[in-house]
Write a protein that holds these residues in place. Structure first.
Motif, PDB file in Angstrom:
ATOM      1  N   LEU A 163       0.819  -1.198   0.000  1.00 35.66           N
ATOM      2  CA  LEU A 163       0.000   0.000   0.000  1.00 35.66           C
ATOM      3  C   LEU A 163       0.856   1.253   0.000  1.00 35.66           C
ATOM      4  O   LEU A 163       1.979   1.254   0.522  1.00 35.66           O
ATOM      5  CB  LEU A 163      -0.926   0.015   1.227  1.00 35.66           C
ATOM      6  CG  LEU A 163      -1.860  -1.189   1.364  1.00 35.66           C
ATOM      7  CD1 LEU A 163      -2.655  -1.091   2.656  1.00 35.66           C
ATOM      8  CD2 LEU A 163      -2.797  -1.302   0.173  1.00 35.66           C
ATOM      9  N   LEU A 164       0.323   2.308  -0.582  1.00 34.63           N
ATOM     10  CA  LEU A 164       1.015   3.598  -0.575  1.00 34.63           C
ATOM     11  C   LEU A 164       0.961   4.200   0.823  1.00 34.63           C
ATOM     12  O   LEU A 164      -0.015   4.012   1.559  1.00 34.63           O
ATOM     13  CB  LEU A 164       0.354   4.557  -1.567  1.00 34.63           C
ATOM     14  CG  LEU A 164       0.352   4.119  -3.035  1.00 34.63           C
ATOM     15  CD1 LEU A 164      -0.450   5.105  -3.866  1.00 34.63           C
ATOM     16  CD2 LEU A 164       1.767   3.998  -3.568  1.00 34.63           C
ATOM     17  N   ARG A 165       1.995   4.947   1.184  1.00 30.46           N
ATOM     18  CA  ARG A 165       2.030   5.602   2.503  1.00 30.46           C
ATOM     19  C   ARG A 165       1.186   6.879   2.437  1.00 30.46           C
ATOM     20  O   ARG A 165       1.689   7.998   2.574  1.00 30.46           O
ATOM     21  CB  ARG A 165       3.465   5.888   2.900  1.00 30.46           C
ATOM     22  CG  ARG A 165       4.301   4.621   3.086  1.00 30.46           C
ATOM     23  CD  ARG A 165       5.732   4.943   3.465  1.00 30.46           C
ATOM     24  NE  ARG A 165       5.823   5.583   4.762  1.00 30.46           N
ATOM     25  CZ  ARG A 165       5.864   4.937   5.928  1.00 30.46           C
ATOM     26  NH1 ARG A 165       5.798   3.605   5.941  1.00 30.46           N
ATOM     27  NH2 ARG A 165       5.958   5.588   7.060  1.00 30.46           N
ATOM     28  N   ARG A 166      -0.086   6.668   2.178  1.00 29.45           N
ATOM     29  CA  ARG A 166      -1.053   7.755   2.062  1.00 29.45           C
ATOM     30  C   ARG A 166      -2.332   7.315   2.760  1.00 29.45           C
ATOM     31  O   ARG A 166      -2.388   6.242   3.358  1.00 29.45           O
ATOM     32  CB  ARG A 166      -1.330   8.060   0.588  1.00 29.45           C
ATOM     33  CG  ARG A 166      -0.096   8.378  -0.236  1.00 29.45           C
ATOM     34  CD  ARG A 166      -0.464   8.657  -1.683  1.00 29.45           C
ATOM     35  NE  ARG A 166       0.729   8.837  -2.520  1.00 29.45           N
ATOM     36  CZ  ARG A 166       0.688   9.106  -3.817  1.00 29.45           C
ATOM     37  NH1 ARG A 166      -0.472   9.226  -4.435  1.00 29.45           N
ATOM     38  NH2 ARG A 166       1.812   9.246  -4.508  1.00 29.45           N
ATOM     39  N   ASN A 205      -5.069   5.960  -1.731  1.00 30.80           N
ATOM     40  CA  ASN A 205      -4.631   4.732  -2.404  1.00 30.80           C
ATOM     41  C   ASN A 205      -5.532   4.413  -3.594  1.00 30.80           C
ATOM     42  O   ASN A 205      -5.050   3.985  -4.643  1.00 30.80           O
ATOM     43  CB  ASN A 205      -4.620   3.560  -1.419  1.00 30.80           C
ATOM     44  CG  ASN A 205      -3.285   3.371  -0.745  1.00 30.80           C
ATOM     45  OD1 ASN A 205      -2.455   2.591  -1.195  1.00 30.80           O
ATOM     46  ND2 ASN A 205      -3.051   4.120   0.337  1.00 30.80           N
ATOM     47  N   ILE A 206      -6.825   4.634  -3.432  1.00 29.54           N
ATOM     48  CA  ILE A 206      -7.762   4.398  -4.534  1.00 29.54           C
ATOM     49  C   ILE A 206      -7.617   5.485  -5.593  1.00 29.54           C
ATOM     50  O   ILE A 206      -7.605   5.211  -6.801  1.00 29.54           O
ATOM     51  CB  ILE A 206      -9.206   4.353  -4.015  1.00 29.54           C
ATOM     52  CG1 ILE A 206      -9.357   3.284  -2.935  1.00 29.54           C
ATOM     53  CG2 ILE A 206     -10.173   4.095  -5.174  1.00 29.54           C
ATOM     54  CD1 ILE A 206      -9.136   1.879  -3.401  1.00 29.54           C
ATOM     55  N   PRO A 223      -4.674   6.954   7.619  1.00 30.94           N
ATOM     56  CA  PRO A 223      -3.494   6.422   6.913  1.00 30.94           C
ATOM     57  C   PRO A 223      -3.634   4.919   6.681  1.00 30.94           C
ATOM     58  O   PRO A 223      -4.024   4.176   7.589  1.00 30.94           O
ATOM     59  CB  PRO A 223      -2.342   6.729   7.875  1.00 30.94           C
ATOM     60  CG  PRO A 223      -2.823   7.884   8.694  1.00 30.94           C
ATOM     61  CD  PRO A 223      -4.301   7.655   8.863  1.00 30.94           C
ATOM     62  N   ALA A 224      -3.312   4.480   5.492  1.00 30.92           N
ATOM     63  CA  ALA A 224      -3.455   3.062   5.151  1.00 30.92           C
ATOM     64  C   ALA A 224      -2.606   2.178   6.058  1.00 30.92           C
ATOM     65  O   ALA A 224      -2.973   1.031   6.330  1.00 30.92           O
ATOM     66  CB  ALA A 224      -3.091   2.839   3.688  1.00 30.92           C
ATOM     67  N   ARG A 225      -1.480   2.710   6.550  1.00 27.75           N
ATOM     68  CA  ARG A 225      -0.583   1.899   7.379  1.00 27.75           C
ATOM     69  C   ARG A 225      -1.207   1.531   8.720  1.00 27.75           C
ATOM     70  O   ARG A 225      -0.703   0.641   9.422  1.00 27.75           O
ATOM     71  CB  ARG A 225       0.737   2.640   7.605  1.00 27.75           C
ATOM     72  CG  ARG A 225       0.587   3.951   8.330  1.00 27.75           C
ATOM     73  CD  ARG A 225       1.910   4.706   8.454  1.00 27.75           C
ATOM     74  NE  ARG A 225       1.742   6.036   9.015  1.00 27.75           N
ATOM     75  CZ  ARG A 225       1.610   6.291  10.302  1.00 27.75           C
ATOM     76  NH1 ARG A 225       1.657   5.288  11.171  1.00 27.75           N
ATOM     77  NH2 ARG A 225       1.456   7.521  10.735  1.00 27.75           N
TER      78      ARG A 225
END
Length: 251
Positions: free
Chosen positions: A103-106, A111-112, A142-144
């Motif tokens: 996943l992107l660090r966003r 991410n979508i 955050p996706a993380r």
């Protein structure tokens, strides 16, 4: 608990009728790594619809086969043909979800957005995609910070954002809890019902029995059995497949 949406039988039938025609033909596929053959003279024919489970023991070449089919690696020899399309065109019509989501660090939403923008898709679809996988309430997070199951659902939403004709899945539910496994299976099953071709690597026998239309069994870098799921599980044709299903080959 998150539950994947369910579509009607009539809608599923309509979507199946619209399924993209992208059958796969593989002939004499070979791959060597460091001079060692890991896939050897592999032949395979897959139709344009349904869910194919790729199974086999560790080291059989399952993940490598997915990467070759998706164009992430080049074979040492042989042919991969997606209904006459060149590799670049075929790859644009596919998506791959790995065991560990990348996943992107966003934020979850970003991410979508990234995929929709990169693929030239309508960015207004983002909210519907997040709702579809049960992540609307975490769009700005955050996706993380997502749990393992949530991260995999985001990875699936991102893959589906590209509107693929073929969706590759490389053990997407490994190490997830049972509720997350069923949620992922629900999303994938609906994608199949909407006409997406599913090619799925798994070691989970129960999952394969629930989802597979056909099974490709790899052993020693070769396809040694390919048959409908309702034939493979009760009566495999090879001793290696029988040993695998009975737990006598380490997976």
């Amino acid at each position: 608990m998150f539950e994947a949406p369910v579509i009607s039988r009539a809608e599923a039938a309509t979507n199946e009728a619209r399924a993209p025609q992208m059958p796969l033909t593989v002939r004499g596929l070979c791959l060597e790594l460091g001079g060692t053959p890991v896939l050897d003279d592999l032949d395979l024919d897959l139709g344009p619809a349904g869910c194919t489970m790729i199974m086999g023991p560790n080291g059989a070449g399952k993940s490598l086969l997915l990467k070759l089919l998706h164009g992430l690696m080049a074979p040492t020899g042989g042919m991969i043909d997606w209904a006459g399309r060149d590799t670049a065109e075929a790859t644009k019509r596919q998506a791959l979800v790995f065991q560990k989501p990348v996943l992107l660090r966003r934020s979850v939403a970003a991410n979508i957005d990234f995929v929709l923008k990169a693929r030239g898709k309508d960015r207004g679809k983002r909210d519907a995609l997040l709702e579809h996988v049960g992540l609307s309430h975490k769009a700005r997070q955050p996706a993380r910070l997502l749990s393992g199951g949530e991260a995999q659902r985001l990875a699936l939403a991102r893959a589906l954002a590209s509107e693929p004709d073929v969706l590759f899945l490389d053990e997407p539910t490994a190490s997830l809890d049972p509720a997350s496994v069923l949620a992922i299976e629900g999303i994938v099953s609906e994608a199949k019902a909407r006409g997406v071709r599913i090619i799925f690597v798994t070691h989970d026998m129960g999952q394969a029995r629930r989802m597979a239309d056909d099974v490709v069994f790899l052993h020693g870098g070769r396809v040694i059995e390919h048959s409908p799921a309702n034939a493979f599980f009760p009566e495999p044709q090879t001793q290696a497949a029988r040993d695998y299903l009975n737990g006598r080959i380490v997976v």
